[in-house]
Structures are given as structure tokens and as C-alpha cells.
Design an enzyme around this catalytic site. Sequence first.
Site, mmCIF file in Angstrom:
data_model
loop_
_atom_site.group_PDB
_atom_site.id
_atom_site.type_symbol
_atom_site.label_atom_id
_atom_site.label_comp_id
_atom_site.label_asym_id
_atom_site.label_seq_id
_atom_site.Cartn_x
_atom_site.Cartn_y
_atom_site.Cartn_z
ATOM 1 N N HIS A 59 0.859 -1.193 0.000
ATOM 2 C CA HIS A 59 0.000 0.000 0.000
ATOM 3 C C HIS A 59 0.888 1.233 0.000
ATOM 4 O O HIS A 59 1.288 1.729 1.052
ATOM 5 C CB HIS A 59 -0.906 -0.022 1.240
ATOM 6 C CG HIS A 59 -2.005 0.992 1.211
ATOM 7 N ND1 HIS A 59 -3.173 0.853 1.927
ATOM 8 C CD2 HIS A 59 -2.121 2.176 0.549
ATOM 9 C CE1 HIS A 59 -3.957 1.896 1.721
ATOM 10 N NE2 HIS A 59 -3.327 2.717 0.884
ATOM 11 N N HIS A 61 1.289 5.038 -2.205
ATOM 12 C CA HIS A 61 0.773 5.941 -3.240
ATOM 13 C C HIS A 61 1.866 6.738 -3.943
ATOM 14 O O HIS A 61 1.748 7.042 -5.129
ATOM 15 C CB HIS A 61 -0.223 6.935 -2.624
ATOM 16 C CG HIS A 61 -1.489 6.319 -2.161
ATOM 17 N ND1 HIS A 61 -2.560 6.070 -2.994
ATOM 18 C CD2 HIS A 61 -1.872 5.887 -0.929
ATOM 19 C CE1 HIS A 61 -3.549 5.527 -2.304
ATOM 20 N NE2 HIS A 61 -3.156 5.396 -1.056
ATOM 21 N N GLU A 126 -7.362 1.451 -4.474
ATOM 22 C CA GLU A 126 -8.022 1.935 -3.259
ATOM 23 C C GLU A 126 -9.133 2.898 -3.673
ATOM 24 O O GLU A 126 -8.883 4.042 -4.032
ATOM 25 C CB GLU A 126 -7.018 2.631 -2.342
ATOM 26 C CG GLU A 126 -7.612 2.978 -0.981
ATOM 27 C CD GLU A 126 -6.608 3.605 -0.043
ATOM 28 O OE1 GLU A 126 -6.875 3.633 1.172
ATOM 29 O OE2 GLU A 126 -5.556 4.092 -0.511
ATOM 30 N N HIS A 191 -12.032 1.989 4.306
ATOM 31 C CA HIS A 191 -12.827 3.196 4.076
ATOM 32 C C HIS A 191 -14.295 2.816 4.182
ATOM 33 O O HIS A 191 -15.098 3.079 3.287
ATOM 34 C CB HIS A 191 -12.498 3.809 2.719
ATOM 35 C CG HIS A 191 -11.152 4.462 2.675
ATOM 36 N ND1 HIS A 191 -10.922 5.741 3.152
ATOM 37 C CD2 HIS A 191 -9.957 4.008 2.249
ATOM 38 C CE1 HIS A 191 -9.646 6.046 3.003
ATOM 39 N NE2 HIS A 191 -9.028 5.017 2.468
ATOM 40 N N HIS A 212 -5.421 -0.310 6.186
ATOM 41 C CA HIS A 212 -4.905 0.559 7.252
ATOM 42 C C HIS A 212 -5.779 0.490 8.509
ATOM 43 O O HIS A 212 -6.517 1.411 8.853
ATOM 44 C CB HIS A 212 -4.662 1.999 6.801
ATOM 45 C CG HIS A 212 -5.679 2.635 5.917
ATOM 46 N ND1 HIS A 212 -7.034 2.673 6.200
ATOM 47 C CD2 HIS A 212 -5.542 3.300 4.748
ATOM 48 C CE1 HIS A 212 -7.674 3.321 5.254
ATOM 49 N NE2 HIS A 212 -6.777 3.718 4.359
ATOM 50 N N HIS A 251 -0.356 7.455 12.960
ATOM 51 C CA HIS A 251 -1.708 7.004 12.650
ATOM 52 C C HIS A 251 -2.276 6.168 13.784
ATOM 53 O O HIS A 251 -3.477 6.191 14.036
ATOM 54 C CB HIS A 251 -1.716 6.166 11.366
ATOM 55 C CG HIS A 251 -1.549 6.970 10.130
ATOM 56 N ND1 HIS A 251 -0.371 7.538 9.759
ATOM 57 C CD2 HIS A 251 -2.445 7.308 9.172
ATOM 58 C CE1 HIS A 251 -0.520 8.202 8.631
ATOM 59 N NE2 HIS A 251 -1.777 8.082 8.253
ATOM 60 N N ASP A 274 1.623 3.292 3.297
ATOM 61 C CA ASP A 274 0.549 4.150 2.776
ATOM 62 C C ASP A 274 1.118 5.529 2.440
ATOM 63 O O ASP A 274 0.458 6.554 2.618
ATOM 64 C CB ASP A 274 -0.587 4.250 3.789
ATOM 65 C CG ASP A 274 -1.872 4.817 3.179
ATOM 66 O OD1 ASP A 274 -1.911 5.003 1.946
ATOM 67 O OD2 ASP A 274 -2.821 5.091 3.938
#
Length: 332
Positions: A59, A61, A126, A191, A212, A251, A274
Site C-alpha cells: 500500500h 501511493h 483503493e 474506508h 490501514h 496514525h 501508505d
Amino acid sequence: MTSNDFHQRTYYFSRRDSRRRRRCVRDGKIVEIRAPAPHADETIDLHGNFLAPGFIDVHVHGANGHDTMEANAEAFRAICDYHASGGTTSMLLTTATAPFAEILLALTQIGKLREEIPQIAGAHVEGPFISRDQAGAQNPEFICEASAELIGCLLEHRGVIKRITIAPETKGALVAIKAFSAAGIVVSGGHSNAWEEDARAALENGMRSATHTFNCMSSSRRRGTKRVAGLLEFALSEPKICCELIAEEHHVSPAMMKLVYCAKGVSGISLVSDATAGAGLTEETTFQLRREKMYREKWSLFSCRQRYPRRKRIAFDRSRASDDPQRGSAFT
């Protein structure tokens, strides 16, 4: 010693421990752990350091001002090079909730360029099949239902997509989860505002991961006289679910990390970065992220849109970079 020399010969890396074992590396891979050999092509003493396989990040980005959604070789190389500095040798470039055509373009480019850039193991999609209530840093404008047409478009890239995040409670989600799972794609719940029964239905249709963990997912809520688990508690309690964890203490707190470790054990956790395009940038750097001008300040990213008199904080969208901008996260 050049990298070419390293890949073409056999080396024995000695680590001075009580067992006096040696790691044999051939063609860039650890192929054997054995007792000291009387004869080797070359022996290198690591002086107490470790020789370990590269990290795999499922994961990620972006990095250094570049994002997967740029969908070009320059961006992909910049992302891979930065994360290699922290020990990541294989990754799933992760798309964001965006116009569907842009997601498909990113997948097409990942498929074309992964032979040129060996760190790219595939893609993690995602969104856009996620909850508006738990959008986090994803753009709610482009969240949509999992229709048969859109599922079919993504399945045309089944050789590239290795992982997809879906909110189990959304319309069309169970059909999508079953289809992607049948195609060999790991489905991750995330999400999401799911109730326990939504998460269980997703598990029965093939969901095997949580995205996550603790972030952008439902937790226990009262329904009538009873408190009911959300996606978080379901994922922690279900042995078939592997939990992603962003373990950089920004996080998730240490106590929460301990909780997921106690619940899942080593084999039930997947450490992820992430990382966004802000990873690796110095303080007070301005850069572009998915059409948005962003500003990095410590561990957070802010929008620089002029229509806001003050910078608007983007929830859950952290830079995931270490304090040293030249190094990757220790957990990538």
C-alpha cells in the site's frame, strides 16, 4: 565492488553471532543459510549488521512529490527509488479515488512499465467503491457504486491488480468482492462504515484483508440495546483476515499497535507505509497531489487552495516520511 559484480557472483556474508552462520547470496537473492565454508568466492563481514530480504509494501501511493496517479515512468521510478532507500524492493503502486478513466490509465501504465521497473509488483486499487462517511483523504466526488460495468473494466486489468480496497456495506460490494476474489485479487475491507454482519458477508464472499487498520473504518456502535462490532473489531477477531498496519506512531498509538499484535500475531499483520507524494520531502515544501496544491508541515499535508483563508488540514493524509527526508520509513 559494482552492483553487477554482486549479482554475478556468490558471496558469503558473515554475521558474528553464537551460531557463526553465513548467508549465501547469489544473483541478488539469499539462497542459503549455512555453516562457515572453507572456500567462497568472497566473504564480507557485516560487523553485527543484518542481511535481510527486501521489504514488500502492498500500500504505497507516492514519494518525493510524485503520485501513482501521474501514470508515467518518471513518477513510478521516483517512487520506487525513494522507497528503495528504506529497504523496500517490491511494492504495489496504489491508486486513489479519482475519475474512473484515470484509474484505468494508471493500471494500464503500471502493466506496461512493471517490466522496466522491477520493484513494481502490481497495483492496489483503493477506491472508488468506498463509503462517503469514511472517505478520509479520498476524494468523495469520485466515490461510486460497484456496477457490473465498472467491475468488468477493472477485471480487464486482473493481471495487474493484486489488491483492491472495498467498503463491504456499499451497494454492489458483495458482488464485486466475489468477482475480484474469484479472479485471484486480494480484497481488503476499508474506508468503510460496515456493521458486523456486513463484514461477515464480505468474508463469506472472499474478503481477506483490512486496509490501514484503525483508520477510516467503523468500530463498535450501539444498535438498540446491544453494542455491535464494526469492521475494526471484526477484522481483529477473524483469523482469516490479515490487517494492514501503518506502524509509525502517527496514525496508530503504541497501545493500539500492541492490541493488533496480540489479536493477530506476526502472521496476521501486514506493515504498510501508505506513503503519499509528501514522503521524502523537506519541511514546508509545496507540491502537487492529484490536482491539489499541497503543503508539507511535519507529518501532515495541507491544502493550499486560496479560497480558504487558512490552510485546510486533510484528515488522515500524512506524509509518512521519516524526520530525515533522505530516508524511507522504517516500516515501508
